[in-house]
Design a protein around this motif. Structure first.
Motif, short mmCIF file in Angstrom:
data_model
loop_
_atom_site.label_atom_id
_atom_site.label_comp_id
_atom_site.label_asym_id
_atom_site.label_seq_id
_atom_site.Cartn_x
_atom_site.Cartn_y
_atom_site.Cartn_z
N ASP A 158 -35.09 -3.24 -22.44
CA ASP A 158 -36.22 -2.70 -23.03
C ASP A 158 -36.68 -1.57 -21.89
OD1 ASP A 158 -36.89 -4.13 -20.60
OD2 ASP A 158 -38.10 -5.49 -21.49
N SER A 159 -35.78 -0.93 -21.74
CA SER A 159 -36.13 -0.11 -20.34
C SER A 159 -37.35 0.93 -20.67
CB SER A 159 -35.00 0.80 -20.31
OG SER A 159 -34.42 1.58 -21.43
N ALA A 160 -37.41 1.62 -21.99
CA ALA A 160 -38.39 2.44 -22.14
C ALA A 160 -39.65 1.81 -22.43
CB ALA A 160 -37.95 3.13 -23.78
N TYR A 161 -39.57 0.77 -22.91
CA TYR A 161 -41.20 -0.06 -23.00
C TYR A 161 -41.42 -0.43 -21.43
CZ TYR A 161 -44.21 -3.64 -24.44
OH TYR A 161 -45.52 -4.48 -24.64
N ALA A 162 -40.51 -1.06 -20.89
CA ALA A 162 -40.96 -1.51 -19.56
C ALA A 162 -41.41 -0.26 -18.62
CB ALA A 162 -39.66 -2.17 -18.99
N ALA A 163 -40.75 0.88 -18.62
CA ALA A 163 -40.97 1.92 -17.98
C ALA A 163 -42.42 2.50 -18.20
CB ALA A 163 -40.00 2.89 -17.94
N SER A 164 -42.69 2.42 -19.65
CA SER A 164 -44.12 2.93 -20.05
C SER A 164 -45.17 2.16 -19.91
CB SER A 164 -44.08 3.52 -21.64
OG SER A 164 -43.95 1.98 -22.18
N LYS A 165 -45.06 0.92 -19.61
CA LYS A 165 -46.02 -0.12 -19.55
C LYS A 165 -46.22 -0.41 -18.03
CE LYS A 165 -47.52 -1.58 -23.76
NZ LYS A 165 -48.88 -1.28 -24.11
N ALA A 166 -45.15 -0.17 -17.12
CA ALA A 166 -45.31 0.13 -15.67
C ALA A 166 -46.01 1.04 -15.31
CB ALA A 166 -43.69 -0.04 -15.19
N GLY A 167 -45.70 2.61 -15.81
CA GLY A 167 -46.51 3.51 -15.72
C GLY A 167 -48.07 3.31 -15.78
N LEU A 168 -48.18 2.86 -17.09
CA LEU A 168 -49.56 2.41 -17.55
C LEU A 168 -50.33 1.71 -16.31
CD1 LEU A 168 -51.98 2.94 -19.64
CD2 LEU A 168 -51.08 0.82 -20.71
N ILE A 169 -49.68 0.78 -15.67
CA ILE A 169 -50.39 0.09 -14.54
C ILE A 169 -50.79 1.07 -13.42
CG2 ILE A 169 -50.05 -1.81 -12.82
CD1 ILE A 169 -48.27 -3.35 -14.90
N ARG A 170 -49.83 2.05 -12.99
CA ARG A 170 -49.97 2.87 -12.02
C ARG A 170 -51.28 3.77 -12.33
NH1 ARG A 170 -47.43 -0.25 -9.66
NH2 ARG A 170 -49.57 -0.93 -9.16
N PHE A 171 -51.17 4.31 -13.81
CA PHE A 171 -52.01 5.32 -14.22
C PHE A 171 -53.50 4.60 -14.03
CE2 PHE A 171 -54.74 6.62 -17.73
CZ PHE A 171 -54.78 8.07 -17.44
#
Ligand SMILES: NC(=O)c1ccc[n+]([C@@H]2O[C@H](COP(=O)([O-])OP(=O)(O)OC[C@H]3O[C@@H](n4cnc5c(N)ncnc54)[C@H](OP(=O)(O)O)[C@@H]3O)[C@@H](O)[C@H]2O)c1
Length: 243
Positions: A158-171
């Protein structure tokens, strides 16, 4: 034990609330909970047929505006039309998002990667960019984004989903630091599997009772948007249910 999913009684009278993705499974529960708490509610949507699925009672009080939250010009027009009509957006709940998974990195198309980043991360940036300035001017605002447990810990494929949702936490963390002097709270919730019709159909053999209910997430969102949660900002709240 009898389950109790009743909405907590917050009073959002005179509060203008924008819920992006308010026609989706979680968005509908959040929209309903805000309406029950007397908010003035605006929801963006993309697909007309999803609007048709809304209960008549909700449609009669909800102001629906069509806008793709992944496109800057559409987000700009959405926010300016709301400000033109209501003068202010006090609360933003950004529910827009989606999932592509069960694929290895080698199997992922570039288009699928871009779609995940657009739906889950760029959308949060764009809607925040246009909503924040008037919140700063009024020194008041509440923002909740919807990340995912996968944004903290991926189980693979789920690399793209995981990376996008992880990015959202830092955002969310970064934005919250920028605006805390202006009395604006910015947080996100991290659901695991939500008990939606789509998930039940996709995973019919799993135990649905362990999944977090949309109504329970709506209650948490309303709490984060209330004055009772004014001490919470920059947080990524685990909302996993019992899964
Ligand atoms: N379902 C889960 O198990 C789960 C778990 C963890 C996190 N989440 C997150 O929770 C949120 C809600 O999930 P859900 O299950 O309720 O999903 P959903 O039913 O598919 O709803 C998604 C919503 O996002 C809207 N949307 C998608 N792309 C958009 C775009 N470019 N511009 C504007 N609106 C757009 C959809 O509008 P249209 O219908 O009009 O396209 C829909 O209202 C998402 O952020 C998701 O990633 C879900």
């Amino acid at each position: 034990m009898k389950e109790n999913h009743s909405t907590l009684k917050y009073d959002f009278s005179n509060r203008v609330v924008l819920v992006t993705g308010g026609t989706g499974a979680l968005g509908r529960a959040i929209t309903k909970a805000f309406i029950a708490s007397n908010a003035t509610l605006i929801s963006s949507y993309v697909v007309d047929r999803e609007v048709e699925r809304l209960e008549e009672q909700i449609k009669s009080v909800l102001h629906l505006i069509k806008a793709d939250i992944g496109k800057e010009d559409e987000v700009k027009n959405l926010v300016s039309s709301i400000l033109g009509k209501y003068g202010q957006i006090h609360i933003l709940v950004n529910v827009v998002g989606g999932y592509i998974g069960d694929k290895s990195v080698a199997e992922f198309d570039e288009k699928e990667w871009d779609l995940m980043m657009n739906m889950n991360l760029k959308s949060a940036f764009l809607i925040s960019k246009y909503v924040i300035p008037q919140m700063i001017s009024s020194k008041n605002g509440k923002i909740v984004h919807v990340s995912s447990r996968t944004g903290l810990k991926s189980t693979g494929y789920d690399s793209a989903y995981a990376a996008s949702k992880a990015g959202l936490i830092r955002f969310v963390e970064s934005l919250s630091e920028e605006v805390k002097e202006s009395n604006i709270n910015v947080n996100c919730i991290m659901p695991s599997t939500i008990d939606t019709e789509a998930n039940r159909m996709a995973m019919p053999n799993l135990d649905f009772s362990r999944w977090v209910k949309p109504q329970d997430l709506a209650n948490i969102v309303l709490f984060l948007c209330s004055e009772e949660a004014k001490a919470i900002t920059g947080a990524a709240i685990p909302t996993y249910g019992l899964a």
